[in-house]
Design an enzyme around this catalytic site. Sequence first.
Site, short mmCIF file in Angstrom:
data_model
loop_
_atom_site.label_atom_id
_atom_site.label_comp_id
_atom_site.label_asym_id
_atom_site.label_seq_id
_atom_site.Cartn_x
_atom_site.Cartn_y
_atom_site.Cartn_z
N ASN A 11 1.06 -1.53 0.15
CA ASN A 11 -0.35 -0.02 0.28
C ASN A 11 0.86 1.53 -0.24
OD1 ASN A 11 -1.34 1.84 0.39
ND2 ASN A 11 -2.25 1.45 3.17
N LYS A 13 -0.09 4.11 -0.31
CA LYS A 13 -0.56 5.44 0.52
C LYS A 13 -0.52 6.76 -0.17
CE LYS A 13 -0.04 3.11 4.92
NZ LYS A 13 -0.20 3.21 6.12
N HIS A 98 -9.50 1.16 4.62
CA HIS A 98 -7.60 0.78 5.17
C HIS A 98 -8.53 1.47 6.42
CE1 HIS A 98 -4.16 2.28 6.39
NE2 HIS A 98 -3.80 1.06 5.76
N GLU A 100 -6.80 4.06 7.76
CA GLU A 100 -6.82 6.16 7.82
C GLU A 100 -7.62 6.41 7.52
OE1 GLU A 100 -2.98 5.25 5.55
OE2 GLU A 100 -2.22 5.23 7.07
N GLU A 170 -5.13 -5.06 10.87
CA GLU A 170 -4.42 -4.06 10.75
C GLU A 170 -4.61 -3.50 12.11
OE1 GLU A 170 -2.35 -2.93 7.20
OE2 GLU A 170 -4.43 -2.11 7.15
N GLY A 176 2.38 2.11 10.91
CA GLY A 176 2.76 2.88 10.29
C GLY A 176 3.63 3.93 11.80
N SER A 217 3.56 -1.74 10.32
CA SER A 217 5.22 -2.13 10.46
C SER A 217 5.14 -3.58 10.01
CB SER A 217 5.09 -1.39 12.38
OG SER A 217 4.79 -0.23 12.19
C1 PEP Z 1 -0.49 -0.37 5.67
O1 PEP Z 1 -0.94 1.13 6.10
O2 PEP Z 1 -1.51 -0.63 5.52
C2 PEP Z 1 -0.18 -0.16 6.29
C3 PEP Z 1 0.29 -1.71 7.76
O3 PEP Z 1 1.14 0.49 7.01
P1 PEP Z 1 2.66 0.77 7.15
O4 PEP Z 1 3.65 -1.19 6.96
O5 PEP Z 1 3.21 1.39 7.57
O6 PEP Z 1 2.83 0.04 9.38
#
Ligand code: PEP
Length: 255
Positions: A11, A13, A98, A100, A170, A176, A217
């Site tokens: 992703n 973003k 997601h 976000e 997630e 992040g 992460s």
């Molecule tokens: C994501 O945005 O789906 C995600 C898992 O981000 P990150 O790997 O940066 O934590």
Amino acid sequence: MSQRKPYIGGNWKMNLHHAEAAALAAALADRVRGDDVEVAICPAFPYLAAVSSVLCEKGSSIKVGAQDLHALPNGAFTGEVSLSMLQDVGCKTVIVGHSERRHIIGEPDTLINAKVLAALDAGMQVILCIGETIEQREAGKTDAINWGQMGYGLAGVTAEQMSNVVIAYEPVWAIGTGKTATPDDAQQAHAAVRAFLRFGLFNDAVADAVRIQYGGSMKPANAAELLAQPDIDGGLIGGASLKADDFIAIIDAAR
Ligand code: PEP
């Protein structure tokens, strides 16, 4: 031993401009070979077509995905992008719900459900994201939140359509932030997600077949341990998907 094919999604973003997106897609196309792991990359809307062309020219099996969609086919929806537009530029998969979008933009479960249904009706694969905030985890509500988001998000989805659905668990506090769920904690949440597919929403066949990605992460240093868990079938990767070496190391860890 699970027969589910591992699935690693990137992703991107709101990162990378045209030249960087095309270069990263080309590097991945050159180095990711074989079909033992399903791989998708999800650039920002303006670069979907360019990334699709690069992957297509190189004969890559990496799929192009979008980070969002609008549930209606066309019309006066300023700033939105329809499914047929996404399909027109080669998208085969789309991320829905997601965290976000849920927590920063304020997307409700009803809207997420409309997007899931529209995408599945159009024959697209859906990566439905679910996960708890730190407050919800500390209050012992992780499974309840995941089940609620699945119940709403998948309302009206048939068992047959579930072959086109991937769940991405997630934990919001891990996205992040550099904080990762321990393999045990992640496995526990994934097992509860699968149990809900088995006993709550669908049946054994669906529960055994649906891939559940971990996101939050994930990086080369922790991927192997997470991906070794029996109910973790892949990863949705943010930050580490922006560097070819890191993303490829995670794909290799899934093999
Ligand atoms: C994501 O945005 O789906 C995600 C898992 O981000 P990150 O790997 O940066 O934590």
